[in-house]
Design an enzyme around this catalytic site. Structure first.
Site, PDB file in Angstrom:
ATOM      1  N   THR A   1       0.811  -1.287  -0.068  1.00 35.06           N
ATOM      2  CA  THR A   1       0.010   0.210   0.115  1.00 35.06           C
ATOM      3  C   THR A   1       0.720   1.514  -0.047  1.00 35.06           C
ATOM      4  OG1 THR A   1      -1.511   1.229   1.494  1.00 35.06           O
ATOM      5  CG2 THR A   1       0.036  -0.064   2.545  1.00 35.06           C
TER       6      THR A   1
ATOM      7  N   GLY B   1       3.465  -2.056   4.004  1.00 37.20           N
ATOM      8  CA  GLY B   1       4.264  -3.444   4.472  1.00 37.20           C
ATOM      9  C   GLY B   1       3.608  -4.369   4.895  1.00 37.20           C
ATOM     10  N   GLY B   2       2.345  -4.406   4.538  1.00 38.63           N
ATOM     11  CA  GLY B   2       1.608  -6.109   5.096  1.00 38.63           C
ATOM     12  C   GLY B   2       1.636  -6.344   6.464  1.00 38.63           C
TER      13      GLY B   2
END
Length: 530
Positions: free
Chosen positions: A344, A426-427
């Protein structure tokens, strides 16, 4: 000297300098923070196309001049035509990760812009027209953008997955080859879509000319999404999660995001009040708190309509104390069996009127589904692949259900009046990085630029990574690596400024009017103030 940008008026931060510049110009023209974010969000979909698109989702935290906090959930649900049977009847045991069948959720991004814009006009004195807010993105898409290192690197690493997906090679390859850094990429179809939204308004994306073009392309390539799905979609205000800690009140997004995990990590560490003597203790404590928070996340977080508990019960002090007592300050616990990834962009702004916004927008994996719609140039997200085709799983696929989201913007109100807007891509790294930046700034007295610049780590999956080792940048000392290994961590030393650590950013507004902004050197970002 590693110092933040300073201003006594406004501040705009984004992971690409053109998006930051675009938003800052809106602020300079008298716009508010929401208007700046809409302009930046549209621009980032052009200049960082591997991470963003109008075909994705977004979430907002808005703090007004009176310190009221509002949250927007603009996450699109599963198509009515999509179901477990829909995929199993076509021979799939899981949802395909790329291509038309991975584009199964309604894009919520533009609806989020619209809801925030209407709120801005009604409550914050917003007066900049949509035509101005989308103009820079429209022109940049038409004139072209320079290929960045991060875009080229992602094209190189993902081309084999994406080259046969509709529209991809036509947009990204030049004479059959990946463009070099600095070469120009143009997006004429995307520019025309912005022009259409400028002419017809943002609702056109869901019920007008733009919607018809999107659905026409989706139907032709076999996506389960329909016009009915678009017509029925509405972005919505939700109650933000809140937690009071010693120096501040924390805010984040409720389900379907992992915002609970981000707040829990800081709650656990606030209760423990560990006087960190070195990097090893700091890293270990955050990692261990993360594991505990992620177990709660993985057990309960899903579409809020399907959550079986009261999420706010997890934010009660007795529960946080119970979690905190399970942290072993000497030994690493096993990593939760998690399958989460994705990425994102985070952006933040504060304006001269006292409003601050924390904003995050995503297409999930790099390039999302890879599907670039021929008529509109829109890249469709693949957020829906986080659903399971096993009906007994927590996040099993159901028509109309919202997908789980790793993305969540963060905001803090300090007891002394400061407002802090922060976040990262960053998940699974997002909650860890949020905690790191907050604690470095709030507890270790690092300025926000240093807090972002200093070396970071990541435990779990993130952007393009499938391993769950403790990846740690090599700017930490050798003794730190050795001590962490001795405590049971599976340490993997990586480069000094690894992109997998995320593109973080932060804005802090002080009571005396001073504003600070910081961006991540791991990105192509910038902070602009005046």
């Amino acid at each position: 000297m590693i110092s933040p940008k300073i201003s006594y008026n406004y501040m705009m931060v984004a992971p690409h300098h053109l998006a930051a510049k675009c938003g800052s110009e809106i602020l300079k023209e008298g716009g508010n923070a929401i208007e700046a974010l809409i302009a930046s969000a549209s621009m980032i979909s052009v200049v960082y196309p591997h991470m963003n698109s109008m075909g994705g989702d977004n979430f907002w935290l808005i703090s007004d001049k009176n310190k009221n906090v509002y949250a927007i959930d603009s996450c699109g649900p599963v198509a009515n035509n999509a179901s477990i049977e829909f995929y199993k009847n076509q021979g799939f045991s899981s949802i395909p990760s790329r291509g038309p069948l991975s584009a199964l959720t309604v894009p919520g991004a533009v609806a989020g812009w619209k809801l925030a814009y209407d709120f801005s006009v009604k409550n914050l004195g917003g007066k900049i027209p949509i035509s101005r807010l989308l103009f820079d993105a429209e022109q940049t898409a038409k004139e072209g953008v320079r290929v960045t290192n991060t875009l080229r690197n992602n094209l190189v690493s993902k081309l084999n997955q994406l080259i046969d997906v509709v529209g991809f090679k036509e947009v990204y390859l030049k004479n059959g080859k990946i463009p070099n850094v600095g070469e120009r990429l143009v997006f004429p179809k995307l520019s025309k879509t912005f022009s259409c939204l400028i002419k017809n308004g943002l609702n056109d994306f869901y019920s007008g000319e733009t919607a018809k073009n999107i659905i026409s392309d989706l139907k032709q390539v076999g996506s389960p999404l329909s016009l009915e799905d678009f017509l029925n979609y509405k972005s919505e205000f939700v109650n933000p999660l809140e937690l009071k800690i010693k120096k501040a009140k924390l805010f984040n997004l409720p389900p379907p995001t992992q915002g609970l995990a981000s707040i829990l990590i800081l709650g656990i560490l606030d209760y423990l009040s560990i006087p960190y003597k070195n990097d090893t203790e700091f890293i270990h404590s955050i990692v261990e708190a993360t594991k505990l928070a992620f177990r709660i996340r993985d057990k309960y977080i899903t579409d809020p309509k399907y959550v079986t508990v009261n999420i706010n019960d997890f934010l009660k002090q007795n529960f946080i104390k119970k979690l905190a007592m399970d942290v072993d300050i000497r030994q690493a616990k096993p990593w939760p069996d998690s399958k989460i990834g994705g990425d994102t962009v985070w952006m933040g702004a504060t304006d001269s009127y006292g409003n601050t916004v924390s904003f995050i927008q995503s297409i999930y994996w790099e390039f999302g589904s890879g599907l670039i719609l021929p008529k509109t140039g829109i890249t469709m997200q693949n957020r829906g692949i986080s659903f399971s085709l096993n009906p007994t799983d927590l996040n099993n696929l159901l028509p109309g259900r919202k997908p789980f989201h790793t993305i969540q913007p963060a905001l803090a109100h300090f007891d002394d009046g400061r407002v802090m807007s922060y976040g990262t891509m960053g998940g699974e790294g997002q909650p860890q990085t949020q905690a790191t930046i907050f604690l470095r700034y709030a507890n270790q007295n690092q300025n926000i630029q240093k807090a972002i610049y200093n070396p970071r780590w990541l435990l779990g999956k993130t952007w393009g990574e499938e391993t769950t080792s403790l990846k740690i940048e090599n700017r930490f000392g050798v003794s730190t690596f050795q001590k962490l290994k001795s405590m049971g961590h599976d340490v993997e030393v990586v480069g000094p400024f690894e992109e997998i650590m995320g593109h973080a950013g932060c804005v802090v507004k002080h009571m005396n009017g001073l504003v600070e902004g910081a961006f991540d050197p791991r990105s192509d970002g910038a902070a602009f103030g005046n």
